[in-house]
Design a protein around this motif. Structure first.
Motif, short mmCIF file in Angstrom:
data_model
loop_
_atom_site.label_atom_id
_atom_site.label_comp_id
_atom_site.label_asym_id
_atom_site.label_seq_id
_atom_site.Cartn_x
_atom_site.Cartn_y
_atom_site.Cartn_z
N PRO A 1 0.81 -1.23 0.00
CA PRO A 1 0.00 0.00 0.00
C PRO A 1 0.83 1.27 0.00
O PRO A 1 0.31 2.34 -0.36
N CYS A 2 2.12 1.19 0.39
CA CYS A 2 2.96 2.39 0.43
C CYS A 2 3.12 3.02 -0.95
O CYS A 2 3.38 4.22 -1.06
N ALA A 3 2.95 2.23 -2.02
CA ALA A 3 3.05 2.78 -3.37
C ALA A 3 1.93 3.77 -3.65
O ALA A 3 2.06 4.64 -4.53
N PHE A 4 0.82 3.67 -2.92
CA PHE A 4 -0.35 4.50 -3.15
C PHE A 4 -0.73 5.30 -1.90
O PHE A 4 -1.83 5.84 -1.83
N TRP A 5 0.15 5.38 -0.93
CA TRP A 5 -0.16 6.01 0.35
C TRP A 5 -0.59 7.46 0.15
O TRP A 5 0.05 8.21 -0.60
N PRO A 6 -1.66 7.89 0.79
CA PRO A 6 -2.19 9.24 0.53
C PRO A 6 -1.38 10.37 1.13
O PRO A 6 -1.61 11.54 0.79
N TYR A 7 -0.45 10.07 2.04
CA TYR A 7 0.31 11.12 2.71
C TYR A 7 1.79 11.02 2.34
O TYR A 7 2.40 9.96 2.46
N ALA A 8 2.38 12.13 1.92
CA ALA A 8 3.81 12.16 1.66
C ALA A 8 4.55 12.27 2.99
O ALA A 8 4.02 12.83 3.96
N PRO A 9 5.75 11.74 3.07
CA PRO A 9 6.51 11.87 4.32
C PRO A 9 6.65 13.33 4.72
O PRO A 9 6.98 14.19 3.89
N ALA A 10 6.38 13.63 5.99
CA ALA A 10 6.43 15.01 6.47
C ALA A 10 7.85 15.51 6.66
O ALA A 10 8.09 16.72 6.71
N GLU A 11 8.80 14.59 6.79
CA GLU A 11 10.20 14.94 6.99
C GLU A 11 11.05 13.79 6.50
O GLU A 11 10.57 12.66 6.35
N PRO A 12 12.34 14.03 6.22
CA PRO A 12 13.21 12.94 5.79
C PRO A 12 13.34 11.91 6.90
O PRO A 12 13.17 12.22 8.09
N PRO A 13 13.66 10.67 6.56
CA PRO A 13 13.88 9.67 7.61
C PRO A 13 15.06 10.08 8.48
O PRO A 13 15.98 10.77 8.03
N VAL A 14 15.02 9.65 9.73
CA VAL A 14 16.08 10.00 10.68
C VAL A 14 17.40 9.42 10.21
O VAL A 14 17.49 8.22 9.88
N ALA A 15 18.44 10.25 10.16
CA ALA A 15 19.77 9.79 9.78
C ALA A 15 20.50 9.28 11.01
O ALA A 15 20.45 9.89 12.08
N VAL A 16 21.15 8.13 10.89
CA VAL A 16 21.92 7.58 12.01
C VAL A 16 23.12 8.49 12.27
O VAL A 16 23.85 8.85 11.35
N VAL A 17 23.30 8.86 13.55
CA VAL A 17 24.36 9.78 13.93
C VAL A 17 25.51 9.01 14.57
O VAL A 17 25.32 8.31 15.57
N ASP A 18 26.70 9.13 13.99
CA ASP A 18 27.86 8.43 14.53
C ASP A 18 28.68 9.30 15.48
O ASP A 18 29.68 8.85 16.04
N ASP A 19 28.27 10.56 15.68
CA ASP A 19 28.95 11.47 16.59
C ASP A 19 28.17 11.53 17.89
O ASP A 19 27.14 12.20 17.98
N GLY A 20 28.66 10.83 18.90
CA GLY A 20 27.96 10.77 20.16
C GLY A 20 28.62 9.77 21.07
O GLY A 20 29.68 9.22 20.76
N PRO A 21 28.01 9.51 22.22
CA PRO A 21 28.60 8.56 23.18
C PRO A 21 28.69 7.16 22.58
O PRO A 21 27.84 6.75 21.78
N ARG A 22 29.71 6.43 22.98
CA ARG A 22 29.85 5.04 22.54
C ARG A 22 28.95 4.19 23.42
O ARG A 22 29.37 3.65 24.44
N ASN A 23 27.70 4.07 23.04
CA ASN A 23 26.71 3.46 23.94
C ASN A 23 25.66 2.64 23.21
O ASN A 23 24.55 2.45 23.71
N VAL A 24 25.99 2.12 22.02
CA VAL A 24 25.02 1.33 21.26
C VAL A 24 25.57 -0.08 21.06
O VAL A 24 26.58 -0.27 20.38
N LEU A 25 24.90 -1.06 21.67
CA LEU A 25 25.28 -2.47 21.51
C LEU A 25 24.30 -3.14 20.57
O LEU A 25 23.09 -3.17 20.83
N LEU A 26 24.81 -3.66 19.46
CA LEU A 26 23.99 -4.33 18.45
C LEU A 26 24.13 -5.84 18.64
O LEU A 26 25.23 -6.35 18.75
N VAL A 27 23.01 -6.55 18.68
CA VAL A 27 23.01 -7.99 18.90
C VAL A 27 22.25 -8.64 17.75
O VAL A 27 21.13 -8.23 17.43
N GLN A 28 22.85 -9.68 17.13
CA GLN A 28 22.24 -10.22 15.91
C GLN A 28 22.59 -11.69 15.72
O GLN A 28 23.76 -12.07 15.80
N ASN A 29 21.58 -12.52 15.47
CA ASN A 29 21.83 -13.89 15.06
C ASN A 29 22.35 -13.90 13.62
O ASN A 29 21.99 -13.04 12.80
#
Length: 505
Positions: free
Chosen positions: A411-439
């Protein structure tokens, strides 16, 4: 993205040891136990359905008002419901740990209780007040509805498997109808404001209402996108962030959905080996290659001649969903047996059970609506049907198990609302505090998602890769290395000095 309904995307039907660590870069006081601050919320009893789901764990609930539209100072407010499982050790408590089960569209009010049932370490319970929630549009937080029903044309977050080019064109008509249906049901104007960025802003309102300078966070599946957004939008207010079963960015886009097919290709061999080792019980093939051949034989047979309403698309969707956890393999093998036998009455019972499961999901209409809204509002999807026709043709060959579903038009191909803002960009400038866990093998969130976020966060993050199959690692899996690494990070702030590979348990 969706293990069982609350940890991930929901039902596909609906439904290194030797750690070298260092402390997170943060003020020294951040690691000292902190007494709870006087909250700006009034805790009380939870709704009956939350009480029942959480039992025997007892939770408290409250509401926090947030604006519908953060860009409009005069925007109406909605109330978000949150839950708390409070630390009972004031001398050990260090703050709040917000939880998100995924989706988007999954209720998280009882997630703390689920984690307790699954063996969440006592040290984590002592260190944090666990804060669950229904995020905007979900459950007890201004729920939205597109009016979806289990017998309607839109019954799953993943589009149907397109057996040929004509099937893509036919699905485009359904997708357009679904988008229009959502627009016609959006009477209060909330639907267009369901975005990951707004939900991250909501998290920060909740943090402030709880009287906390910072908050820690644990999110699964789509919850990793929300957590990545929060850590990027509010890096100075993010404490310890654990992102489990990553989709690879702060939003789910078409490329992300197409990775479901890659995940199924990587996960299916585990089931095939399991089933081949039990050929005498299930008769699905004596070798993994024979089990794989059985999958295609059954799917194509059902494409031509459905049995009691059970068609090839539903067969593929069920298989995808039941690859989320190894504990579901016996159920999957039994369902294949039923279909292979071609017993109309038995297949009818199976179909009835699947419909009942869809109707009992969290709930069915609300979950599908939120998934569509957030996914379509976060980022612009291609609108040209030919783009999807080409993608399906490519992925049917590249990922034959499921590619023609994951690449199909939504349905996103026909969604009636355009995105109000760009998607959030991942920020690499900040505290070293993100632990990623993945199988290494995960149907909806393949290992590539963890590697993608690791690259985007850069030195803010470390990646824990686990030699296992399934959706959900921390507490939800059974790998001691991953459990202990993540717990040390949450409780002691011990961030691995480098990425870690956890061997199979």
């Amino acid at each position: 993205m969706e293990r069982r309904r609350r940890i991930g995307r929901g039902s596909a039907l609906a439904v290194v040891l030797g750690l070298s660590g260092s402390l997170i870069a943060a003020p020294a006081v951040a690691d000292a136990p902190k007494a709870p601050k006087v909250p700006q919320v009034r805790w009380g009893s939870c709704p009956e359905d939350v009480v029942a789901e959480a039992a025997p764990t007892e939770l408290q609930c409250a509401t926090v008002p947030v604006p519908v539209d953060y860009a409009d100072p005069g925007s109406p407010r909605i109330d978000l419901m949150i839950s708390r499982l409070a630390s009972t050790k004031p001398d050990k408590r260090r703050g709040t740990l917000m939880l998100n089960p995924g989706g988007p569209g999954g209720s998280g009010l009882a997630l703390s209780a689920l984690l307790v049932k699954r063996g969440l370490p006592a040290s984590v319970l002592d260190s944090y007040d666990l804060i669950g929630m229904d995020t905007r549009g979900i459950g007890h937080s201004a729920p939205v509805s597109c009016g979806f029903t289990p017998d309607g044309p839109h019954t799953a977050n993943i589009p149907p498997y397109a057996v040929d080019d004509a099937a893509v064109v036919a699905q485009a008509k359904v997708a357009e109808q679904v988008a229009g249906q959502c627009a016609s049901h959006d009477r209060d104007g909330l639907l267009r404001h369901l975005t990951t960025a707004n939900t991250a802003r909501d998290l920060d309102r909740i943090r402030a209402a709880l009287g906390e300078e910072k908050t820690s966070y644990l999110g699964y599946s789509y919850g990793t996108a929300l957590g990545a957004a929060y850590a990027s939008m509010f890096p100075e207010r993010s404490d310890r962030i654990v992102l489990d079963s990553n989709i690879g960015d702060t939003h789910l886009d078409r490329d992300g959905m197409r990775r479901y097919a890659l995940g199924m290709e990587q996960s299916f061999p585990d089931f095939a080996r399991w089933a081949a080792a039990r050929h005498d019980s299930y008769g699905l093939g004596r070798t993994p290659a024979e089990v794989r051949a059985t999958y295609f034989t059954l799917a194509e047979r059902l494409d031509r001649t459905p049995v009691a309403g059970f068609d090839g698309n539903l067969f593929r969707q069920v298989t995808f969903a039941l690859l989320f956890k190894e504990v579901q393999y016996p159920m999957l093998a039994q369902q294949w047996q039923t279909v292979a036998d071609g017993d109309d009455e038995a297949v009818h019972r199976l179909l009835s059970e699947n419909v009942a499961a869809r109707e009992a999901s969290s709930p069915f209409d609300n979950g599908l609506t939120v998934f569509a809204a957030v996914t379509c509002n976060d980022v612009q999807w291609p609108k040209d049907v030919d783009t999807y026709r080409k993608g399906v043709a490519t992925d049917r060959e590249r990922y034959p198990l499921f590619g023609a579903a994951a690449a199909n038009i939504t349905p996103c191909a026909f969604w009636p609302y355009a995105p109000a803002e760009p998607p959030v960009a991942v920020v690499d400038d900040g505290p070293r505090n993100v632990l990623l866990v993945q199988n290494l093998r995960d149907a909806p969130t393949p290992h590539d998602g963890g590697k993608m976020l690791r690259q985007k966060f850069g030195d803010r993050s470390r990646l824990v890769s686990v030699d296992d199959t399934g959706h959900g690692v921390y507490v939800l899996g059974d790998n001691p290395c991953a459990l202990n690494t993540t717990t040390r990070f949450l409780v002691e702030g011990e961030m691995p000095g480098k990425d870690i590979s956890c061997h199979a348990a």
